[in-house]
Design a protein around this motif. Structure first.
Motif, PDB file in Angstrom:
ATOM      1  N   TYR A  69      53.575 -25.846  95.591  1.00 30.10           N
ATOM      2  CA  TYR A  69      53.620 -24.381  95.507  1.00 30.10           C
ATOM      3  C   TYR A  69      52.230 -23.813  95.248  1.00 30.10           C
ATOM      4  N   VAL A  70      51.534 -24.299  94.234  1.00 35.31           N
ATOM      5  CA  VAL A  70      50.225 -23.726  93.909  1.00 35.31           C
ATOM      6  C   VAL A  70      49.211 -24.019  95.008  1.00 35.31           C
ATOM      7  N   ASN A  71      49.346 -25.169  95.671  1.00 34.83           N
ATOM      8  CA  ASN A  71      48.422 -25.475  96.763  1.00 34.83           C
ATOM      9  C   ASN A  71      48.684 -24.618  97.990  1.00 34.83           C
ATOM     10  N   GLY A  72      49.840 -23.962  98.028  1.00 28.08           N
ATOM     11  CA  GLY A  72      50.114 -23.029  99.106  1.00 28.08           C
ATOM     12  C   GLY A  72      49.386 -21.707  98.946  1.00 28.08           C
ATOM     13  N   PHE A  73      48.839 -21.459  97.743  1.00 25.43           N
ATOM     14  CA  PHE A  73      48.151 -20.195  97.480  1.00 25.43           C
ATOM     15  C   PHE A  73      46.690 -20.370  97.089  1.00 25.43           C
ATOM     16  N   ALA A  74      46.246 -21.607  96.913  1.00 29.57           N
ATOM     17  CA  ALA A  74      44.861 -21.849  96.512  1.00 29.57           C
ATOM     18  C   ALA A  74      44.465 -23.262  96.915  1.00 29.57           C
ATOM     19  N   GLU A  75      43.167 -23.440  97.112  1.00 32.86           N
ATOM     20  CA  GLU A  75      42.633 -24.782  97.356  1.00 32.86           C
ATOM     21  C   GLU A  75      42.317 -25.422  96.010  1.00 32.86           C
ATOM     22  N   PHE A  76      43.020 -26.504  95.695  1.00 33.03           N
ATOM     23  CA  PHE A  76      42.788 -27.207  94.442  1.00 33.03           C
ATOM     24  C   PHE A  76      41.846 -28.384  94.683  1.00 33.03           C
ATOM     25  N   LEU A  77      40.873 -28.513  93.806  1.00 26.65           N
ATOM     26  CA  LEU A  77      39.936 -29.626  93.859  1.00 26.65           C
ATOM     27  C   LEU A  77      40.178 -30.544  92.668  1.00 26.65           C
ATOM     28  N   PRO A 191      41.916 -24.773  90.725  1.00 23.80           N
ATOM     29  CA  PRO A 191      41.755 -23.968  91.939  1.00 23.80           C
ATOM     30  C   PRO A 191      40.267 -23.667  92.176  1.00 23.80           C
ATOM     31  N   LYS A 192      39.811 -23.942  93.374  1.00 21.87           N
ATOM     32  CA  LYS A 192      38.384 -23.825  93.690  1.00 21.87           C
ATOM     33  C   LYS A 192      37.831 -22.445  93.347  1.00 21.87           C
ATOM     34  N   ASP A 193      38.603 -21.407  93.618  1.00 22.81           N
ATOM     35  CA  ASP A 193      38.119 -20.045  93.410  1.00 22.81           C
ATOM     36  C   ASP A 193      38.714 -19.385  92.170  1.00 22.81           C
ATOM     37  N   GLY A 194      39.349 -20.168  91.301  1.00 22.54           N
ATOM     38  CA  GLY A 194      39.856 -19.633  90.045  1.00 22.54           C
ATOM     39  C   GLY A 194      41.325 -19.233  90.108  1.00 22.54           C
ATOM     40  N   TYR A 195      41.932 -19.117  88.927  1.00 24.67           N
ATOM     41  CA  TYR A 195      43.356 -18.798  88.845  1.00 24.67           C
ATOM     42  C   TYR A 195      43.655 -17.358  89.235  1.00 24.67           C
ATOM     43  N   THR A 196      42.747 -16.451  88.969  1.00 23.30           N
ATOM     44  CA  THR A 196      43.018 -15.057  89.309  1.00 23.30           C
ATOM     45  C   THR A 196      43.160 -14.888  90.815  1.00 23.30           C
ATOM     46  N   GLN A 197      42.316 -15.574  91.589  1.00 21.33           N
ATOM     47  CA  GLN A 197      42.442 -15.508  93.047  1.00 21.33           C
ATOM     48  C   GLN A 197      43.761 -16.115  93.511  1.00 21.33           C
ATOM     49  N   MET A 198      44.193 -17.195  92.852  1.00 24.57           N
ATOM     50  CA  MET A 198      45.475 -17.809  93.207  1.00 24.57           C
ATOM     51  C   MET A 198      46.628 -16.842  92.969  1.00 24.57           C
ATOM     52  N   ILE A 199      46.628 -16.191  91.809  1.00 23.31           N
ATOM     53  CA  ILE A 199      47.721 -15.282  91.490  1.00 23.31           C
ATOM     54  C   ILE A 199      47.646 -14.039  92.373  1.00 23.31           C
TER      55      ILE A 199
END
Length: 381
Positions: A69-77, A191-199
């Motif tokens: 789910y979270v990888n569907g909204f952000a790139e995780f490293l 998340p590569k660009d931070g949690y705020t970008q993911m949310i």
């Protein structure tokens, strides 16, 4: 349906997204000037470092559905939390592992030798530990307890470890190998660009509207068919029965030219050091390079009414009051209490998302079947 969700953190974002995808109109409000709640991240204007504004949040889970789910909204490293502790004039790795044991006791033991050695240190006369201190003494003995747990715990919780339940320490592993990865979950990352970008990506749906700097007012519920409340459980009722206890954190920010401590998290176990740890935020994004550095010293204290609540205390007095608020919540129609504050429980991010997904599924079933939505999909007890 018209859904009002109070709070723009993980819980309401995930619930709102699922309900919006099912065709419901979701209005999300938050009193803060930003989304993402306490996992809000932003770039430091001075150094460019990605800051965890309310303290570090490290994503780790064994739940494959949540990870997908979270990888569907952000790139995780990849990121593994490797904590260090300064205590009694030396630096050690946490959680307690074979390196910690050998270094602390000045030995060169193999795993089986260390296991026997710690068993000899442990106070096995404590057959049924009743509190944190007894659990620690039975688990690792007095020397390791006083070096790594006693002072840190007194600072973190503001009370004697004898007043805390033994269950708190059962979550802390002791390893008889050299693995210093703080977590043992198979999925770990940032998340590569931070949690705020993911949310922000989760909230990006045509049926979701977000209003910031918008405190909840009771008449807002009149325009909604259902309300999700992710604020403090006692706050919904205006604290009329009393305030549930929380610990809060004060952050002392400072900058450094270069690398200040060589790791993301350095605990301080000695009671005479007033802060619990120092976090150096550029190390939470090891794929980035920054000359400057931003650090936080963390101080824990009892939360006052104007403070951001972090850790629910959940001792005897709070649990009795919690029962009263649960009864009050279950008597209210049209409101579901969710998340860390709404259920007065300490939750990791993956558990928060899991419960939000399950809550959304339950709510959609209730709507389809014409049943009332419960006040709690996950019990606060």
């Amino acid at each position: 349906m018209r859904i009002l969700l109070v709070g723009a953190g993980l819980s309401c974002a995930v619930i709102g997204r699922r309900l919006a995808e099912a065709g419901h109109d979701c209005r999300i409000i938050d009193s803060r000037p930003h989304i993402a709640g306490n996992c809000h991240t932003e770039r430091d204007g001075e150094t460019g470092v990605q800051m965890h504004v309310y303290g570090p949040h490290i994503f780790h889970t064994d739940d494959a559905e949540v990870w997908d789910y979270v990888n569907g909204f952000a790139e995780f490293l990849p990121y593994q939390n490797r904590v260090k502790s300064t205590t009694q004039g030396a630096v050690y790795s946490l959680p307690i592992n074979l390196l910690t044991i050998n270094q602390f006791f000045g030995k060169t033991m193999r795993p089986d030798e260390a296991r026997d050695f710690i068993a000899a240190q442990a106070d096995l006369t404590i057959e049924d530990p009743q509190n944190f201190e007894e659990q620690a003494l039975r688990l690792v003995g007095r020397d390791l307890y006083e070096a790594f747990f006693k002072g840190y715990t007194e600072k973190q919780w503001g009370c004697s470890p004898t007043e805390l339940p033994a269950s708190i320490l059962k979550r802390l592993p002791v390893r008889f190998n050299y693995d210093d990865n703080y977590f043992f979950h198979r999925f770990q990352g940032m998340p590569k660009d931070g949690y705020t970008q993911m949310i922000a990506a989760i909230l990006d749906h045509p049926r979701i509207t977000v209003e910031l700097e918008t405190p909840y007012a009771p008449d807002m519920a009149d325009a909604a068919d259902h309300v999700f409340w992710s604020g403090p459980l006692d706050g919904y009722f205006g604290y009329e029965l009393g305030r549930l206890g929380y610990r809060t954190l004060d952050f002392e920010r400072f900058t450094h030219d270069g690398d200040y401590q060589g790791c993301a998290v350095m605990n301080y176990g000695d009671r005479e050091v007033p802060y619990t740890r120092i976090t150096e935020h550029k190390h939470f994004s090891p794929w980035e390079t920054h000359q400057g550095s931003v650090c936080y010293r963390e101080y824990s204290r009892a939360a006052q009414p104007e403070d951001t609540p972090y850790y629910p205390i959940r001792l005897v007095e709070e649990k009795a009051l919690l029962e009263d608020y649960i009864a009050a919540a279950e008597a209210v129609e049209g409101v579901t209490f969710v998340g860390r504050l709404g259920t007065y429980r300490y939750l990791d991010m993956d558990v928060t998302i899991r419960e939000a997904l399950d809550t959304a599924a339950t709510v959609l079933r209730c709507i389809d079947e014409g049943r009332p939505v419960p006040a709690f999909v996950v019990s606060p007890r």
